[in-house]
Design a protein around this motif. Structure first.
Motif, PDB file in Angstrom:
ATOM      1  N   SER A  73     -13.328  25.310 -22.001  1.00 41.47           N
ATOM      2  CA  SER A  73     -13.115  24.150 -23.015  1.00 41.47           C
ATOM      3  C   SER A  73     -14.288  24.581 -24.104  1.00 41.47           C
ATOM      4  CB  SER A  73     -13.430  22.713 -22.484  1.00 41.47           C
ATOM      5  OG  SER A  73     -13.199  21.909 -23.653  1.00 41.47           O
ATOM      6  N   TYR A  99     -14.993  20.460 -27.209  1.00 41.91           N
ATOM      7  CA  TYR A  99     -15.580  19.174 -26.937  1.00 41.91           C
ATOM      8  C   TYR A  99     -17.181  19.237 -26.774  1.00 41.91           C
ATOM      9  CZ  TYR A  99     -10.652  17.676 -26.568  1.00 41.91           C
ATOM     10  OH  TYR A  99      -9.418  17.629 -27.057  1.00 41.91           O
ATOM     11  N   ASP A 140      -3.498  16.783 -20.427  1.00 38.14           N
ATOM     12  CA  ASP A 140      -3.407  15.943 -21.803  1.00 38.14           C
ATOM     13  C   ASP A 140      -3.123  17.389 -22.785  1.00 38.14           C
ATOM     14  OD1 ASP A 140      -4.584  13.749 -23.578  1.00 38.14           O
ATOM     15  OD2 ASP A 140      -5.324  15.396 -24.531  1.00 38.14           O
ATOM     16  N   THR A 141      -2.197  16.819 -23.940  1.00 36.41           N
ATOM     17  CA  THR A 141      -1.919  17.865 -25.083  1.00 36.41           C
ATOM     18  C   THR A 141      -3.180  18.381 -25.820  1.00 36.41           C
ATOM     19  OG1 THR A 141      -1.674  15.898 -26.496  1.00 36.41           O
ATOM     20  CG2 THR A 141       0.291  16.623 -25.401  1.00 36.41           C
ATOM     21  N   GLU A 142      -4.112  17.915 -25.526  1.00 38.49           N
ATOM     22  CA  GLU A 142      -5.155  18.504 -26.418  1.00 38.49           C
ATOM     23  C   GLU A 142      -6.307  19.295 -25.353  1.00 38.49           C
ATOM     24  OE1 GLU A 142      -5.238  18.088 -29.649  1.00 38.49           O
ATOM     25  OE2 GLU A 142      -3.703  17.068 -29.316  1.00 38.49           O
ATOM     26  N   ARG A 143      -5.776  19.591 -24.183  1.00 42.48           N
ATOM     27  CA  ARG A 143      -6.531  20.251 -23.505  1.00 42.48           C
ATOM     28  C   ARG A 143      -6.865  21.549 -23.991  1.00 42.48           C
ATOM     29  NH1 ARG A 143      -1.743  20.605 -21.727  1.00 42.48           N
ATOM     30  NH2 ARG A 143      -0.868  22.325 -20.630  1.00 42.48           N
ATOM     31  N   ASP A 144      -7.944  22.176 -23.657  1.00 42.87           N
ATOM     32  CA  ASP A 144      -8.401  23.682 -24.188  1.00 42.87           C
ATOM     33  C   ASP A 144      -8.869  24.564 -23.266  1.00 42.87           C
ATOM     34  OD1 ASP A 144     -10.846  22.260 -24.581  1.00 42.87           O
ATOM     35  OD2 ASP A 144     -11.333  23.606 -26.245  1.00 42.87           O
ATOM     36  N   ASN A 199      -3.453  11.798 -24.293  1.00 48.88           N
ATOM     37  CA  ASN A 199      -2.035  12.175 -24.883  1.00 48.88           C
ATOM     38  C   ASN A 199      -1.293  12.964 -23.826  1.00 48.88           C
ATOM     39  OD1 ASN A 199      -2.212  10.916 -27.859  1.00 48.88           O
ATOM     40  ND2 ASN A 199      -4.002  12.320 -27.623  1.00 48.88           N
TER      41      ASN A 199
END
Length: 409
Positions: free
Chosen positions: A208, A211, A223-227, A365
């Protein structure tokens, strides 16, 4: 398989030292991810991590042996200290039994290797390199230190299978207990963290990076915003023995390992495979002599990578449908690589014992494709959990699934 009793557990994780601290953090949904200022200064893309206490107190580590113990080993020995106490054992009473130790560690003290090589490059003199570097950096250092610290003369060795190392160690230890060759097998996983270790995962863009300014929000499985995942460190150790052996010692198991399975993808070095993941879960449940509908809870591998999460969820849906509750404790701890499978087996054991399921935090999300799943977003308590599984899926296509059952199941 014949069920194997878990009679002792020990934890050193980014959530803290010991079972009570970790239980509290799990119930509260507290993140252990922090900013690493040195990584920010160095310019690493990912600047957050799950840092554990690399020098936890433990009476077994005297100054002589501590010279050989890198953080990986120190965390493992501290975890075994706690596990022995819960199991009602001491270094002295262990001598009454046939004992083996199996530890999982994917790597070890990469920074010490880097520093040693750099010292030689600068000076051209071997004598300038720290003389204890080999025993400190070898992947089997932790299991060797545990053997010496405890005086265990049975077989002791390390399992290195990337993110599956800790789970494989407990799987093999369970088989060893079932053979009857040993009365007690100490098993688990440990992994230390440093910038050299993190560098490789940065280079393949697995971590990630979005963040860095909000570390506690960085690990967000499903989550849709996981990276990407948050790299972490820690140790988890269990004491395993046959139920009748525990009973003879006057000790009640905290839970049981009732099913084990492992397989390989044989497809790709870094991308998991839903069919193989599904098959290893089916195999473990079958080994436990139960059906998929009997599984109440799944502690997923759940790393928060864009590729990995959907593949695991696909595999879970194929085998279990929407029946079990699902979470990822990596949302709190980050990914402890070789230690993570062992730690998550202990977390699962704890939740079965105490009747709760911790939340997958940072699930702001949820991925629409996972709408079918019962993903736990708030702590659930007062539960009657009988059977659960813990998944570990590692680089190289290495998969393991462990069925853990309550002491009353």
């Amino acid at each position: 398989m014949e069920k194997v009793a878990i009679t002792g557990r020990g934890l050193i994780t980014p959530l803290g030292n010991g079972l009570p601290v970790n239980e509290e953090a799990l119930r509260l949904g507290r993140s252990g991810t922090v900013l690493v200022p040195a990584w920010k200064e160095m310019g690493l893309d990912s600047q957050v991590a799950g840092l554990a206490d690399e020098d936890p107190p433990c009476e077994l580590l005297d100054p002589k042996i501590k010279r050989f113990a890198a953080p990986n080993s120190r965390m493992a020995v501290a975890a075994v200290c706690e596990a022995l106490k819960e199991a009602g054992l001491t270094k002295e009473t262990l001598k009454n039994y046939k004992v083996a130790i199996i530890n999982g560690c994917a790597g070890s003290a990469y920074e010490e290797i880097h520093e040693g090589a750099r010292t030689f490059e600068k000076t051209g003199k071997c004598k300038k390199v720290k003389p204890l570097i080999v025993p400190r950096v070898m992947a089997s250092s932790a299991v060797s230190i545990m053997s010496i610290a405890l005086g265990v003369t049975g077989e002791t060795y390390d399992i290195s299978s990337a993110c599956t190392s800790g789970a494989h160690a407990i799987l093999l230890a369970s088989r060893l207990v079932n053979t009857g060759i040993y009365d007690i097998v100490i098993a688990g996983g440990s992994e230390e963290l440093n910038w050299v270790h993190a560098l490789g995962f940065n280079s393949i863009r697995a971590l990630s990076t979005a963040y860095n300014d909000r570390p506690s929000q960085a690990s967000r499985p499903f989550d849709t915003e996981r990276d990407g995942f948050v790299i972490a460190e820690g140790a988890g150790i269990v004491i395993l023995e046959k139920p009748e052996h525990a009973k003879a010692r006057g000790v009640k198991p905290v839970s049981y390992i009732t099913g084990i399975a492992a397989n390989s993808n044989a497809i790709d070095m870094v991308v998991p495979d839903a069919a193989s993941n599904a098959e290893v879960m089916k195999m473990a449940v079958r080994d436990a002599g139960i059906s998929p509908s009997d599984i109440d809870y799944i502690n997923t591998h759940g790393t928060a990578t864009p590729v990995g999460d959907p593949i695991e969820m696909d595999a879970i849906q194929r085998v279990f449908g929407s029946n079990p509750a699902i979470n990822s404790t990596k949302s709190m701890t980050g990914h402890m690589i070789g230690a993570t499978g062992a730690v998550e087996i202990i977390f699962t054991s704890m939740m079965l014992e105490k009747g709760f399921i911790s939340p997958s935090i940072n699930l702001d999300n949820p991925e629409p494709a996972f709408a079918w799943a019962d993903i736990v977003r708030k702590t659930r308590t007062n539960l009657n959990l009988k059977h659960a599984i813990s998944n570990s899926f590692g680089f190289g296509g290495s998969n393991a699934c462990i069925v853990i059952s309550s002491a009353d199941a």
